[in-house]
Motif scaffolding. Structure first.
Motif, PDB file in Angstrom:
ATOM      1  N   TRP A 174       0.838  -1.190   0.000  1.00  0.00           N
ATOM      2  CA  TRP A 174       0.000   0.000   0.000  1.00  0.00           C
ATOM      3  C   TRP A 174       0.886   1.258   0.000  1.00  0.00           C
ATOM      4  N   PRO A 175       0.314   2.423  -0.326  1.00  0.00           N
ATOM      5  CA  PRO A 175       1.122   3.645  -0.366  1.00  0.00           C
ATOM      6  C   PRO A 175       1.745   3.974   0.983  1.00  0.00           C
ATOM      7  N   GLN A 176       3.018   4.301   0.954  1.00  0.00           N
ATOM      8  CA  GLN A 176       3.722   4.794   2.129  1.00  0.00           C
ATOM      9  C   GLN A 176       3.666   6.325   2.109  1.00  0.00           C
ATOM     10  N   VAL A 177       3.729   6.935   3.273  1.00  0.00           N
ATOM     11  CA  VAL A 177       3.543   8.377   3.374  1.00  0.00           C
ATOM     12  C   VAL A 177       4.881   9.073   3.623  1.00  0.00           C
ATOM     13  N   VAL A 178       5.179  10.031   2.759  1.00  0.00           N
ATOM     14  CA  VAL A 178       6.285  10.955   2.999  1.00  0.00           C
ATOM     15  C   VAL A 178       5.653  12.324   3.187  1.00  0.00           C
ATOM     16  N   TYR A 179       5.751  12.849   4.391  1.00  0.00           N
ATOM     17  CA  TYR A 179       5.204  14.173   4.672  1.00  0.00           C
ATOM     18  C   TYR A 179       6.201  15.244   4.255  1.00  0.00           C
ATOM     19  N   TYR A 180       5.682  16.321   3.698  1.00  0.00           N
ATOM     20  CA  TYR A 180       6.430  17.539   3.427  1.00  0.00           C
ATOM     21  C   TYR A 180       5.866  18.590   4.372  1.00  0.00           C
ATOM     22  N   LYS A 181       6.660  19.022   5.359  1.00  0.00           N
ATOM     23  CA  LYS A 181       6.170  19.907   6.410  1.00  0.00           C
ATOM     24  C   LYS A 181       7.064  21.140   6.550  1.00  0.00           C
ATOM     25  N   SER A 182       6.648  22.022   7.429  1.00  0.00           N
ATOM     26  CA  SER A 182       7.530  23.118   7.830  1.00  0.00           C
ATOM     27  C   SER A 182       8.335  22.666   9.035  1.00  0.00           C
ATOM     28  N   GLY A 183       9.646  22.862   8.968  1.00  0.00           N
ATOM     29  CA  GLY A 183      10.496  22.573  10.116  1.00  0.00           C
ATOM     30  C   GLY A 183      10.826  23.812  10.922  1.00  0.00           C
ATOM     31  N   ILE A 184      10.377  24.970  10.444  1.00  0.00           N
ATOM     32  CA  ILE A 184      10.657  26.237  11.121  1.00  0.00           C
ATOM     33  C   ILE A 184       9.364  26.834  11.661  1.00  0.00           C
TER      34      ILE A 184
END
Length: 300
Positions: free
Chosen positions: A110-120
């Motif tokens: 199944w699809p794995q999740v890669v989050y794109y977030k703010s680190g600041i």
């Protein structure tokens, strides 16, 4: 490409992207890249370029052509849709050490999740990755203590109701999954797309101020791999190709279509939304989506 040219290119992409308005009720600033496994093999085009079989075994997500000889040009040449990610303009390569139970590789379907977030703290300042940026996150040689106290937030291994394990738990409830989450550095030096150790051109934000250090001034999306493995029960034979659970690490090679990535960053991260792979926040449907129903920019 010079630092000035890279920054000008990033500024141009941002200037051409509609500005999303921040929200007074911001709870998240992220979007997802949902990608299934393409293959696994003992290659690592960042650490061991053009040396097939040199690496321990890796599991690959995203671009279907990734191998030891992968370059930015080869990733882009694969063409739109040559990816297992929902967004067909994400031709990036993502990989991590293969998980084994004894001699059996454990591969999810199944699809794995890669989050794109703010680190600041100021999420409105996050800029898209420059095309061709690549880096390694984590350290396969880390001790358990180093893994537990890594500079990025780390949840450790979890399964069922067992959390914050810094190595594999001895047992996972039957039918559960072993999950791992690990955050990447999110400050770029603004010059180099790679470095000798594949890490030094990136840095983590200051833990107190949540701002980028002066020598890595460009805030880019903070990646968080959230990988789930279909393994449970007796975990005594479970191991990574790189070793114990605390040897977890992963690699990223950016080959997004620049306008598509810029639209997602602007709408979801800068806009303070909790987006799916279309750039849609189901809790704020009035804000719309960055991409169309085909997971592409409108008009494509």
């Amino acid at each position: 490409m010079s630092r000035k040219a890279l920054l000008l290119a990033a500024a141009l992409v941002l200037a051409l992207t509609p500005v999303a308005q921040a929200d007074d009720t911001v709870t998240h600033h992220e979007f997802q890249a949902d990608c299934t496994i393409t293959h696994h093999q003992p290659d690592d085009p960042i650490v061991y370029p053009n040396q097939p079989g040199k690496s321990h075994d890796h599991t690959f997500l995203g671009n279907t052509t990734t191998n030891a000889a992968t370059t930015l040009q080869s990733l882009l040449a694969a063409g739109v849709g040559a990816t297992t990610c929902l967004a067909p303009d994400d031709l990036s390569a993502y990989w991590f050490p293969t998980l084994y139970n004894g001699n059996q590789p454990i591969l999810s379907t199944w699809p794995q999740v890669v989050y794109y977030k703010s680190g600041i703290l100021d999420y409105t300042k996050v800029q898209p990755f420059p095309q061709g940026l690549k880096f390694v996150v984590g350290d396969m040689m880390a001790t358990q203590d180093e893994f537990q106290h890594a500079p990025g937030a780390i949840e450790g291994w979890e399964c069922g109701d067992s959390f914050h394990n810094w190595d594999f738990p001895s047992y996972c409830v039957d039918g559960s999954q072993a999950n791992i989450r690990y955050q990447a550095p999110s400050c770029w030096d603004g010059v180099h797309l790679d470095s000798a150790d594949h890490k030094s051109h990136m840095a983590y934000p200051d833990r107190v101020t949540l701002t980028c250090p002066a020598d890595h001034p460009v805030p880019v999306p903070m990646l968080e791999f959230k990988i789930a493995f279909p393994v449970s029960g007796d975990m005594s034979q479970v191991h990574l190709a790189s070793g114990r659970g605390y040897s977890w690490h992963y690699d990223f090679f950016n080959a997004w279509d620049p306008p598509t990535l810029a639209a997602l960053v602007k709408h979801c991260i800068n806009g303070g939304l909790q987006c799916d792979s279309r750039g849609f926040d189901q809790y704020k449907p009035d804000r719309g989506a960055a991409l169309g129903p085909n997971y592409r920019l409108p008009g494509r």
